[in-house]
Design a protein around this motif. Structure first.
Motif, mmCIF file in Angstrom:
data_model
loop_
_atom_site.group_PDB
_atom_site.id
_atom_site.type_symbol
_atom_site.label_atom_id
_atom_site.label_comp_id
_atom_site.label_asym_id
_atom_site.label_seq_id
_atom_site.Cartn_x
_atom_site.Cartn_y
_atom_site.Cartn_z
ATOM 1 N N GLU A 290 0.504 -1.011 -0.287
ATOM 2 C CA GLU A 290 -0.202 -0.110 0.289
ATOM 3 C C GLU A 290 0.658 1.298 0.042
ATOM 4 O O GLU A 290 1.702 1.275 0.641
ATOM 5 C CB GLU A 290 -0.660 -0.094 1.388
ATOM 6 C CG GLU A 290 -1.789 -1.088 1.145
ATOM 7 C CD GLU A 290 -1.579 -2.275 1.679
ATOM 8 O OE1 GLU A 290 -2.406 -3.219 1.624
ATOM 9 O OE2 GLU A 290 -0.316 -2.414 2.335
ATOM 10 N N VAL A 291 0.439 2.480 -0.206
ATOM 11 C CA VAL A 291 0.449 3.922 -0.588
ATOM 12 C C VAL A 291 1.023 4.201 0.780
ATOM 13 O O VAL A 291 0.117 4.711 1.527
ATOM 14 C CB VAL A 291 0.383 4.561 -1.412
ATOM 15 C CG1 VAL A 291 0.758 5.929 -0.747
ATOM 16 C CG2 VAL A 291 0.443 3.934 -2.724
ATOM 17 N N LEU B 78 7.880 -0.932 12.582
ATOM 18 C CA LEU B 78 7.481 -0.386 10.744
ATOM 19 C C LEU B 78 6.850 -0.883 10.184
ATOM 20 O O LEU B 78 7.495 -2.271 9.564
ATOM 21 C CB LEU B 78 8.478 0.398 11.434
ATOM 22 C CG LEU B 78 9.183 1.837 9.391
ATOM 23 C CD1 LEU B 78 8.333 2.820 10.331
ATOM 24 C CD2 LEU B 78 10.227 2.232 9.882
ATOM 25 N N VAL B 79 6.161 -0.009 8.997
ATOM 26 C CA VAL B 79 5.606 -0.721 7.517
ATOM 27 C C VAL B 79 5.741 0.418 6.459
ATOM 28 O O VAL B 79 5.623 1.594 7.345
ATOM 29 C CB VAL B 79 4.395 -1.294 7.757
ATOM 30 C CG1 VAL B 79 3.998 -2.512 8.585
ATOM 31 C CG2 VAL B 79 3.243 -0.512 8.292
ATOM 32 N N ILE B 80 5.882 0.239 5.528
ATOM 33 C CA ILE B 80 6.552 1.034 5.067
ATOM 34 C C ILE B 80 6.213 0.409 3.212
ATOM 35 O O ILE B 80 6.426 -1.290 2.922
ATOM 36 C CB ILE B 80 8.403 0.902 4.474
ATOM 37 C CG1 ILE B 80 8.819 1.677 5.557
ATOM 38 C CG2 ILE B 80 8.693 2.110 2.791
ATOM 39 C CD1 ILE B 80 10.592 1.420 5.590
ATOM 40 N N GLY B 81 5.274 1.430 2.694
ATOM 41 C CA GLY B 81 4.616 0.990 1.392
ATOM 42 C C GLY B 81 5.451 0.491 -0.095
ATOM 43 O O GLY B 81 6.688 1.698 0.005
ATOM 44 N N ALA B 82 5.735 -0.409 -0.740
ATOM 45 C CA ALA B 82 6.905 -0.210 -1.374
ATOM 46 C C ALA B 82 6.499 1.037 -2.703
ATOM 47 O O ALA B 82 7.471 1.594 -2.948
ATOM 48 C CB ALA B 82 6.603 -1.607 -2.677
ATOM 49 N N THR C 226 -0.892 11.653 -5.254
ATOM 50 C CA THR C 226 -0.458 10.946 -6.671
ATOM 51 C C THR C 226 -0.011 10.032 -6.582
ATOM 52 O O THR C 226 0.003 9.087 -7.762
ATOM 53 C CB THR C 226 0.531 12.373 -7.636
ATOM 54 O OG1 THR C 226 1.962 12.238 -7.060
ATOM 55 C CG2 THR C 226 -0.337 13.718 -7.393
ATOM 56 N N LEU C 227 0.917 9.423 -5.763
ATOM 57 C CA LEU C 227 1.236 8.016 -5.739
ATOM 58 C C LEU C 227 0.161 7.410 -5.654
ATOM 59 O O LEU C 227 0.286 6.052 -6.248
ATOM 60 C CB LEU C 227 2.092 8.090 -4.374
ATOM 61 C CG LEU C 227 3.288 8.139 -4.734
ATOM 62 C CD1 LEU C 227 4.725 7.690 -4.192
ATOM 63 C CD2 LEU C 227 4.351 7.023 -5.766
ATOM 64 N N ASP D 65 -3.149 2.764 -8.023
ATOM 65 C CA ASP D 65 -4.641 2.346 -8.835
ATOM 66 C C ASP D 65 -4.254 2.224 -10.071
ATOM 67 O O ASP D 65 -4.940 1.535 -10.158
ATOM 68 C CB ASP D 65 -5.500 3.106 -8.265
ATOM 69 C CG ASP D 65 -6.094 3.300 -6.260
ATOM 70 O OD1 ASP D 65 -5.325 1.830 -5.547
ATOM 71 O OD2 ASP D 65 -6.573 3.981 -5.999
ATOM 72 N N PHE D 66 -3.954 3.442 -10.599
ATOM 73 C CA PHE D 66 -4.492 3.361 -11.868
ATOM 74 C C PHE D 66 -2.759 2.514 -12.872
ATOM 75 O O PHE D 66 -3.298 1.377 -14.018
ATOM 76 C CB PHE D 66 -3.532 4.826 -12.924
ATOM 77 C CG PHE D 66 -3.919 5.171 -14.050
ATOM 78 C CD1 PHE D 66 -4.724 4.898 -15.266
ATOM 79 C CD2 PHE D 66 -2.203 5.012 -14.944
ATOM 80 C CE1 PHE D 66 -4.408 5.221 -15.978
ATOM 81 C CE2 PHE D 66 -2.755 4.825 -16.042
ATOM 82 C CZ PHE D 66 -3.546 5.446 -17.415
ATOM 83 N N TYR D 67 -1.580 2.633 -12.085
ATOM 84 C CA TYR D 67 -0.696 1.161 -12.387
ATOM 85 C C TYR D 67 -1.161 -0.122 -12.351
ATOM 86 O O TYR D 67 -1.600 -0.651 -13.420
ATOM 87 C CB TYR D 67 -0.130 1.179 -12.206
ATOM 88 C CG TYR D 67 1.000 0.537 -12.481
ATOM 89 C CD1 TYR D 67 2.045 -0.446 -13.547
ATOM 90 C CD2 TYR D 67 0.915 -0.893 -10.814
ATOM 91 C CE1 TYR D 67 2.564 -0.967 -13.007
ATOM 92 C CE2 TYR D 67 2.045 -1.686 -10.922
ATOM 93 C CZ TYR D 67 3.073 -2.364 -11.896
ATOM 94 O OH TYR D 67 3.930 -3.274 -11.848
ATOM 95 N N LEU D 68 -2.299 -0.252 -11.109
ATOM 96 C CA LEU D 68 -2.499 -2.179 -10.657
ATOM 97 C C LEU D 68 -4.082 -2.070 -12.005
ATOM 98 O O LEU D 68 -4.161 -3.562 -12.226
ATOM 99 C CB LEU D 68 -3.105 -1.930 -9.228
ATOM 100 C CG LEU D 68 -1.607 -1.917 -8.539
ATOM 101 C CD1 LEU D 68 -2.881 -2.478 -7.300
ATOM 102 C CD2 LEU D 68 -1.094 -2.707 -9.004
#
Length: 542
Positions: free
Chosen positions: A113-114, A134-138, A275-276, A281-284
């Motif tokens: 997730e973002v 700690l979680v970091i979105g790819a 925007t990310l 979402d658009f990319y997936l």
């Protein structure tokens, strides 16, 4: 009211939620006792009142006090990023932890997730600290610079430096308890309503069988629905107070991020994240899963990692930069723990110039060693089980195969219409039908809008002409693609680009116009197909 004051108020309101439930039960009991004392004896009417009290009180006890809350299974999603495998990322996290003066995480996980966040396993309403995760979105690693990522992580640790997490556990627990209660009551109400509806339907059927008019009575949710609405009113008050605390904390954490990573890097990260999110979402939807129905996925590591291709495309990058500069102005939502992003950006940009600029401008993904392998591991642990059965192919083949599959699917109504007319379900079959004067029969078998279906005479012909032209053009493309004479090429700047045989496009439009005219002439299109290497098959006369 200060942030701490609001937090204490939120905790008090949580206690009030349970007091409300106890008040309902106590009120029912007091009413039953008062009625018994007034009557001086047990009567059928009093028994009915007591039965009603039980009907009201039982769901309160059952849902509010006896329902077991779902507990986390302890295993967080994502890929574990250990110190020995990802020293550069850990070095940044350690530096931020040291500068904020707070205890760092015990583990870091990469998620799709973002998002980024720190979760702590606290006890005693958050007063006793525990293990931090700690979680970091790819997408943050793929789309942010190192300086921007540093500001995002500094924001998360800023919550701890501001002691925002004190009593946060009880606030979250309260939110879950209230939502579980309301959801449980609505679930019971839905079950009751479904049962009542079934009974009413059976009664209506019997009345109709006897020639009598059915009752207009409607099924309702009973007392559970009433209680759900009552608790919902209280929940709105609770959320307004608790989320107001969250919004103040977000502003404070943003200021910590600006102090550590710089004003400009923090403002830039805040602008980029929405925007990310949209780009992800658009990319997936448009790229990563374009071949899902055809049984295809991108190469390992590219389901999430392929977002980097989109973000690095010059045209897409310019579009995203424009969106980042034109943040939508949203009205603050009293039930949202985060203020609108444009207000957060404005608050940061109003800070004095600190001279640090955008910070480290290198891509944040450089902090991740062996990124392709890690992103492939992320797919394994986060994609649904059906993904394991998909074939992995390179991007060009994925786009060509997927687009052809979509084109074939879109051609199904036309092929069914041709088959219904006894014609071959091919472009040549459609051309033969046009030559035989059966174009109107063909379009009559296609799905139509209500307006087109109701049209007659000249109006019907005007509706039919573009339908015929569209289906003929589509059938032509499918035939060429199936023969390997045309296909779609991957484009990160826009939709997949259809590549027709050399010189075909020059006469394609005119050939379609001629074939769909009042006096059709299919010869130009047939000549184009033959010239492209797709000769007309020998078929019996129509």
């Amino acid at each position: 009211m200060s942030t701490s004051g609001r937090a204490v108020t939120a905790v008090a309101l949580l206690a009030g939620f349970y007091l409300l439930a106890l008040g309902i039960l106590g009120g029912l009991l007091a009413l039953d006792i008062a009625l018994y004392q007034a009557a001086g004896k047990l009567s059928p009417a009093l028994a009915k009142v007591w039965a009603l009290s039980v009907a009201i009180g039982y769901p309160v006890v059952r849902v509010v006090f006896l329902t077991r809350r779902r507990k986390d299974d302890g295993e967080l999603p994502g890929v574990l990023l250990t110190r020995d495998r990802q020293p550069e990322l850990w070095a940044m996290v350690d530096r931020i932890s040291e500068r904020t003066g707070v205890r760092g995480p015990a583990e870091i996980r990469l998620v799709p997730e973002v998002n980024a966040g720190v979760r702590e396993e606290t006890r005693l309403l958050g007063l006793i600290p525990g293990k931090r995760h700690l979680v970091i979105g790819a997408p943050l690693l793929l789309g942010l610079t190192e300086g921007e990522l540093e500001s995002v992580l500094a924001h998360e640790f800023g919550h701890y430096s501001n002691r925002d997490v004190k009593l946060a556990a009880v606030t979250v627990a309260g939110r879950r308890a209230i939502l579980n209660t309301i959801g449980g009551l609505h679930q019971r109400a839905d079950q009751h309503q479904a049962g009542e509806a079934a009974k009413l339907a059976a009664k209506a059927e019997k009345r109709l069988a006897k020639g009598r008019k059915p009752s207009s009575e409607q099924a309702g949710g009973g007392v559970d629905r009433v209680l759900a609405k009552l608790f919902t009113l209280y929940a709105k008050l609770y959320f307004r107070v608790s989320e107001a605390v969250g919004r103040r904390q977000e502003y404070a954490a943003d200021r910590v991020a600006a102090q550590l990573a710089g004003r400009d890097a923090t403002a830039s990260a805040l602008r980029r994240i929405p925007t990310l999110d949209a780009a992800q979402d658009f990319y997936l939807n448009r790229y990563a899963t374009i071949g899902w129905d055809a049984g295809l996925l991108p190469p390992p590591g590219q389901v999430f990692g392929g977002l980097a291709h989109l973000l690095s495309d010059p045209k897409r990058r310019a579009e995203l930069a424009e969106h980042a500069l034109e943040l939508p102005e949203q009205t603050p939502d009293p039930y949202d723990s985060h203020p609108p992003i444009h207000l957060r950006v404005a608050a940061i940009e109003e800070l004095p110039e600190d001279g640090r600029g955008a910070g480290a401008t290198g891509p944040a993904l450089a902090l991740l060693r062996d990124a392709e392998r890690v992103l492939a591991e992320l797919e394994v642990v986060t994609l649904i089980p059906e993904a394991s059965g998909k074939q992995r192919v390179e991007w060009p083949e994925l786009v060509r195969t997927a687009m052809l599959a979509h084109a074939r699917e879109a051609a199904v109504p036309a092929r069914n219409a041709l088959a219904g007319l006894g014609l071959p379900p091919t472009v040549h079959g459609l051309l033969d039908g046009i030559d035989a004067g059966r174009a109107r029969e063909f379009t009559d078998r296609l799905p139509k809008s209500e307006q087109a279906a109701a049209a007659t005479g000249r109006a019907a012909r005007e509706f039919a002409r573009p339908m015929l032209r569209e289906e003929l053009g589509h059938a032509t493309v499918v035939a060429l693609a199936e023969a390997g004479l045309a296909g779609w090429e991957l484009s990160w700047s826009g939709p997949a680009e259809l590549q027709l045989p050399d010189g075909f496009e020059d006469g394609f439009d005119a050939a379609l116009t001629a074939a769909c005219a009042d006096t059709p002439d299919t010869a130009p299109l047939r000549a184009l197909l033959t010239g492209a290497g797709l000769p007309s098959p020998v078929t019996p006369g129509v």
